[in-house]
Design a protein around this motif. Structure first.
Motif, PDB file in Angstrom:
ATOM      1  N   UNK A 181       5.375   4.493  37.881  1.00 18.20           N
ATOM      2  CA  UNK A 181       4.168   3.838  38.384  1.00 18.20           C
ATOM      3  C   UNK A 181       2.974   4.790  38.465  1.00 18.20           C
ATOM      4  N   UNK A 182       3.226   6.095  38.431  1.00 18.13           N
ATOM      5  CA  UNK A 182       2.111   7.042  38.435  1.00 18.13           C
ATOM      6  C   UNK A 182       1.480   7.163  37.054  1.00 18.13           C
ATOM      7  N   UNK A 183       2.241   6.908  36.024  1.00 15.51           N
ATOM      8  CA  UNK A 183       1.721   6.950  34.661  1.00 15.51           C
ATOM      9  C   UNK A 183       1.163   5.602  34.214  1.00 15.51           C
ATOM     10  N   UNK A 184       1.548   4.545  34.907  1.00 12.55           N
ATOM     11  CA  UNK A 184       1.152   3.189  34.532  1.00 12.55           C
ATOM     12  C   UNK A 184       0.586   2.468  35.760  1.00 12.55           C
ATOM     13  N   UNK A 185      -0.717   2.624  36.006  1.00 11.23           N
ATOM     14  CA  UNK A 185      -1.333   2.037  37.202  1.00 11.23           C
ATOM     15  C   UNK A 185      -1.112   0.533  37.362  1.00 11.23           C
ATOM     16  N   UNK A 186      -1.089  -0.216  36.270  1.00 16.36           N
ATOM     17  CA  UNK A 186      -0.842  -1.655  36.377  1.00 16.36           C
ATOM     18  C   UNK A 186       0.531  -1.938  36.964  1.00 16.36           C
ATOM     19  N   UNK A 187       1.507  -1.122  36.608  1.00 14.88           N
ATOM     20  CA  UNK A 187       2.856  -1.272  37.159  1.00 14.88           C
ATOM     21  C   UNK A 187       2.846  -0.974  38.653  1.00 14.88           C
TER      22      UNK A 187
END
Length: 87
Positions: free
Chosen positions: A40-46
């Motif tokens: 979730x830190x690499x993929x803000x939408x997640x």
């Protein structure tokens, strides 16, 4: 499995530093349980999705199943049982 690896049935929303995430991943790997993992830190939408199902909190691990249900910090055994139900 690695981040963003496609697997049917279950998606793990995790971080690299979370001990609960590390434990869940290790237990699923030990039993060769397939999953897709998203940091979730690499993929803000997640991360936003995780917050949307956890009362505004970015709680990890959060697990989303192919039937649309989810669980926050589930034991690996629960994940395996749910995958078996999903077939």
């Amino acid at each position: 499995m690695t981040d963003q690896t496609a697997a049917p049935g279950v998606t793990l929303y995790t971080t690299t530093w979370c001990p609960f995430c590390q434990k869940l991943v290790a237990n699923l790997d030990r039993s060769e349980t397939p999953y897709t993992r998203i940091d979730v830190e690499e993929h803000p939408d997640a991360g936003e999705w995780v917050k949307s199902v956890n009362d505004g909190n970015r709680v990890v691990p959060t697990v989303k199943y192919s039937d649309g249900t989810y669980a926050t910090n589930p034991p690996a055994g629960d994940v395996r049982r749910k995958l078996a139900e999903l077939g």
